[in-house]
Design a protein around this motif. Sequence first.
Motif, PDB file in Angstrom:
ATOM      1  N   ALA A  68      21.086  23.189  12.465  1.00  0.00           N
ATOM      2  CA  ALA A  68      20.461  22.888  14.126  1.00  0.00           C
ATOM      3  C   ALA A  68      20.990  21.453  14.630  1.00  0.00           C
ATOM      4  O   ALA A  68      21.384  21.295  15.557  1.00  0.00           O
ATOM      5  CB  ALA A  68      19.225  23.040  14.246  1.00  0.00           C
ATOM      6  N   THR A  69      20.806  20.578  13.731  1.00  0.00           N
ATOM      7  CA  THR A  69      21.114  19.141  14.082  1.00  0.00           C
ATOM      8  C   THR A  69      22.655  18.918  14.339  1.00  0.00           C
ATOM      9  O   THR A  69      22.976  18.476  15.374  1.00  0.00           O
ATOM     10  CB  THR A  69      20.703  18.372  12.894  1.00  0.00           C
ATOM     11  OG1 THR A  69      19.189  18.350  12.708  1.00  0.00           O
ATOM     12  CG2 THR A  69      20.922  16.587  13.264  1.00  0.00           C
ATOM     13  N   MET A  76      13.204  13.618  22.462  1.00  0.00           N
ATOM     14  CA  MET A  76      12.976  15.244  22.899  1.00  0.00           C
ATOM     15  C   MET A  76      13.039  15.992  21.542  1.00  0.00           C
ATOM     16  O   MET A  76      13.675  15.552  20.790  1.00  0.00           O
ATOM     17  CB  MET A  76      14.462  15.631  23.567  1.00  0.00           C
ATOM     18  CG  MET A  76      14.586  15.026  25.064  1.00  0.00           C
ATOM     19  SD  MET A  76      15.879  15.675  25.811  1.00  0.00           S
ATOM     20  CE  MET A  76      16.722  14.024  26.049  1.00  0.00           C
ATOM     21  N   VAL A  77      12.209  17.098  21.382  1.00  0.00           N
ATOM     22  CA  VAL A  77      11.794  17.503  20.232  1.00  0.00           C
ATOM     23  C   VAL A  77      12.028  18.998  20.579  1.00  0.00           C
ATOM     24  O   VAL A  77      11.665  19.767  21.395  1.00  0.00           O
ATOM     25  CB  VAL A  77      10.352  17.585  19.595  1.00  0.00           C
ATOM     26  CG1 VAL A  77      10.193  18.296  18.343  1.00  0.00           C
ATOM     27  CG2 VAL A  77       9.888  15.924  19.584  1.00  0.00           C
ATOM     28  N   ASP A  78      13.020  19.601  19.782  1.00  0.00           N
ATOM     29  CA  ASP A  78      13.457  21.090  19.670  1.00  0.00           C
ATOM     30  C   ASP A  78      12.720  21.954  18.856  1.00  0.00           C
ATOM     31  O   ASP A  78      12.286  21.381  17.963  1.00  0.00           O
ATOM     32  CB  ASP A  78      15.112  21.230  19.425  1.00  0.00           C
ATOM     33  CG  ASP A  78      15.674  22.514  19.782  1.00  0.00           C
ATOM     34  OD1 ASP A  78      14.988  23.329  20.439  1.00  0.00           O
ATOM     35  OD2 ASP A  78      16.924  22.937  19.339  1.00  0.00           O
ATOM     36  N   GLU A  79      12.532  23.281  19.338  1.00  0.00           N
ATOM     37  CA  GLU A  79      11.695  24.195  18.322  1.00  0.00           C
ATOM     38  C   GLU A  79      10.344  23.681  17.865  1.00  0.00           C
ATOM     39  O   GLU A  79      10.112  23.696  16.915  1.00  0.00           O
ATOM     40  CB  GLU A  79      12.660  24.223  17.105  1.00  0.00           C
ATOM     41  CG  GLU A  79      14.055  25.176  17.173  1.00  0.00           C
ATOM     42  CD  GLU A  79      14.118  26.327  17.513  1.00  0.00           C
ATOM     43  OE1 GLU A  79      12.908  26.916  17.905  1.00  0.00           O
ATOM     44  OE2 GLU A  79      15.119  26.851  17.602  1.00  0.00           O
ATOM     45  N   ILE A 118      20.278  11.592  16.910  1.00  0.00           N
ATOM     46  CA  ILE A 118      20.193  13.131  16.815  1.00  0.00           C
ATOM     47  C   ILE A 118      20.081  13.227  15.131  1.00  0.00           C
ATOM     48  O   ILE A 118      20.872  13.274  14.490  1.00  0.00           O
ATOM     49  CB  ILE A 118      21.393  13.983  17.109  1.00  0.00           C
ATOM     50  CG1 ILE A 118      21.872  13.356  18.956  1.00  0.00           C
ATOM     51  CG2 ILE A 118      20.966  15.385  17.280  1.00  0.00           C
ATOM     52  CD1 ILE A 118      22.852  14.046  19.553  1.00  0.00           C
ATOM     53  N   SER A 119      18.843  14.009  15.115  1.00  0.00           N
ATOM     54  CA  SER A 119      18.595  14.149  13.444  1.00  0.00           C
ATOM     55  C   SER A 119      17.356  15.197  13.507  1.00  0.00           C
ATOM     56  O   SER A 119      16.827  15.780  14.320  1.00  0.00           O
ATOM     57  CB  SER A 119      18.005  12.661  12.799  1.00  0.00           C
ATOM     58  OG  SER A 119      16.853  12.464  13.275  1.00  0.00           O
ATOM     59  N   THR A 120      17.148  15.467  11.972  1.00  0.00           N
ATOM     60  CA  THR A 120      15.992  16.319  11.689  1.00  0.00           C
ATOM     61  C   THR A 120      14.519  15.395  11.913  1.00  0.00           C
ATOM     62  O   THR A 120      14.681  14.489  11.991  1.00  0.00           O
ATOM     63  CB  THR A 120      16.187  16.776  10.492  1.00  0.00           C
ATOM     64  OG1 THR A 120      16.190  15.470   9.398  1.00  0.00           O
ATOM     65  CG2 THR A 120      17.365  17.658  10.331  1.00  0.00           C
TER      66      THR A 120
END
Length: 776
Positions: free
Chosen positions: A59-60, A263-266, A122-124
């Motif tokens: 996803a990253t 920003m945090v996805d999922e 942009i990372s986990t």
Amino acid sequence: MSARPFDLHDPLPEARTTLVEASAGTGKTYTITGLAVRRVAEHADPLSSLLLVTFTRAATAELRARVRSSLVAAEAHLARPRSDLPVEDPVLAALDDADDRERAVRRGRLATAIAEFDTAGISTIHGFCSQVRVAMGVLSAEGVDAAPTENEAALIRQVCADRYFQVLSSCDGESPLGSRKLDQLVEYVTRARTLVDCEIRAASEGPGLAVADFVRQATAEVDDRLQSEGRVSFDSVLRSVRDGLRARPGLVGELRQRYRVAMVDEFQDTDPVQWEIFRTVFHEPAADGSRPTLVLVGDPKQAIFSFRGGDVYTYLAAAEVAEPRSLATNHRSDRAVVEAMNALAAGQRYGESGIDYLPVDVASRNERRMATTGGQPAAGIEVRVRPDDGAGSADARRHIAADLAAVVADRLHRTRIVDPDTGGERRVAARDFAVLVGSASHGHGVVTALRRARIPAVLRLRDDVGDSPARDQWRTLLYALDRPAVTSRAAAAALTWFIGWSPSRLAEALEAEGGEAADDLVALQLDLAAWSDRLTERGLAAVLGELRRAGLVERLLREPDGERNLTDLEHLADLIQAEAGARGRGLTAGSALAVLDSLGGTPDDELAADAAQRRIDSDADAVQVMTIHAAKGLEFPFVLLPTLWAGGRRTQAVIPYSFAESGTRVLDLTMEKPANPATGPRRSPADLAPKSREATLRQNCGDQHRLTYVALTRAVHQTVVWWTRPKGSGGELTGLARLLFGGGDEAADQKVTIPGDWVSGIRDRVDAVGAAPWVD
């Protein structure tokens, strides 16, 4: 408080925490990338000052690609003269809301961001925390040089085995662990490590307390051994960062200076430790009242990974302190699909108060697109009903699989995809269909039924290749290669896919005292000895190459699952060779066996888990079969759901009980208390820990309801779902039952009352919502 729709053309969130609920198909990744582009262009934020995190490396990588392509597209748009025509893209329209001089400035900022893209944060989540751990230095208990381990499975088993045999050797008589065996204890410790900082408990009666102590001690010992080896688990990285932030508040200011926006996805898949880190760094106001900008994007209706540590209650806790917003337009599906789902799911609650269905609109570009069958518009959702005929669940699955194959065959002949806006129309192909099943084991029967109907189908089940039949085949062969002179080992290898002897041929060779049959067995043993030498000299790939040349491929491809099995054999060979190389040692049959037995990982070991996921067995135009979990985040033209009628383990409460309580995950290991003449009859865990069982059942049913939502929101043109109710199926506990028969507040009552004449009830229900029923 109701959530206001989030529009990318609106003013950007600033100095506050915003929680955006992104229902299925509403474009959460597009929203995150759009926010990043606008922050760079309008606010002059360097790309390196934005922190964008998600959960997996895949996803990253996708998010990085999407952000870069969006920056390039936005820069190219601003390079062109302003158009008098309306701009449909809300991000580009927002960038145009400026005079020509400002447009040029914004273009320059975007060009700089593209040139400096390697600095993008942009990372986990684990990647971000690893960076913070380095900044913490000596405050990190594990040391900054400790390497994150990607496979704890072997270590967990070793620790459990050591402790288990210590317990057995020290007890006199019955084990204090009761009937629990080593494999079950390994499972419990793995579960405890997945649920970071969980509370391990058990009822005071019975051997559960001893089991709980065992799990606590083994869980701690795994960390101790990792630390002594200079390694660290992913979850201990999270804990050390959380604890370091508590001990060193000044680090928060340093991180806020580096990152202006996070920003945090999922976000629905976070856990309490992860949320505490983000809340501390990006949500809590500073001493002067200032605060950074934090945007959380997720969908609690799609929180289906509790077994991997995801905690929807963390999302709900964040919702209490964040400004709620929502994405209200579905960009995936046709109008028929969206309207049917809006009607079917209206008023539904997905496990807890605060997880409600949000109606969505249809994107304007999809308004007139549709599927037609026999020249008539296809229903967005079709419910196919099999009345209860007294048969069991296994018979129902076979019947439904056959009907599913008939549905696909019919659609291949009569269904077209029509887009009046473009004037396009095409006939559907097998690759347009995806069958989503509740568990990997249910996919094989579907594939068999499709292939019997001469419809190509491939398994894309995200199950572990280590659980495939190919693993047993390799184990048997390697066992023989280790000692080829042992007749019993050679005989077992003869029956594998690699050699391909029939049982009758082997029996003849074993019984013969001489002659051709006996010579064949001797020749096989000589071949095994030669292959063993080749393994040491050239590696497993060389051995597999010789076996392929000896007819392995031809034998396998004559069977229905031949492509699947050949793919798994090759996959396991790659994993064994790669792991042996990583350990820095030569490969022998014995060491290859050891590697084979250690393959896999804990559920949150992403690299190990991804490496062991079974590969696609064919690239042909074929129906895809996969689990609902694997399909999350994906979309398909047509989706077929043959297993939602059955609740399975997700509508049961079995030991270990696992549930959330007051913001903490609980693992209850209460065990059955043996019968004792002095104290009365045997008592079950349900009797000893009724509140834990009730909480587990209720929350499991919430998970199953959310899984149903994920399954029903993957289709572009049509969803087909089957319903039946064999005895003991647990159908009244499923999310599908709630949709078809209604249901109250799931937080209070997980079971649905199904009417006696439920076939008519379904027909009335689906007619009312604009779906289409079919009754066998």
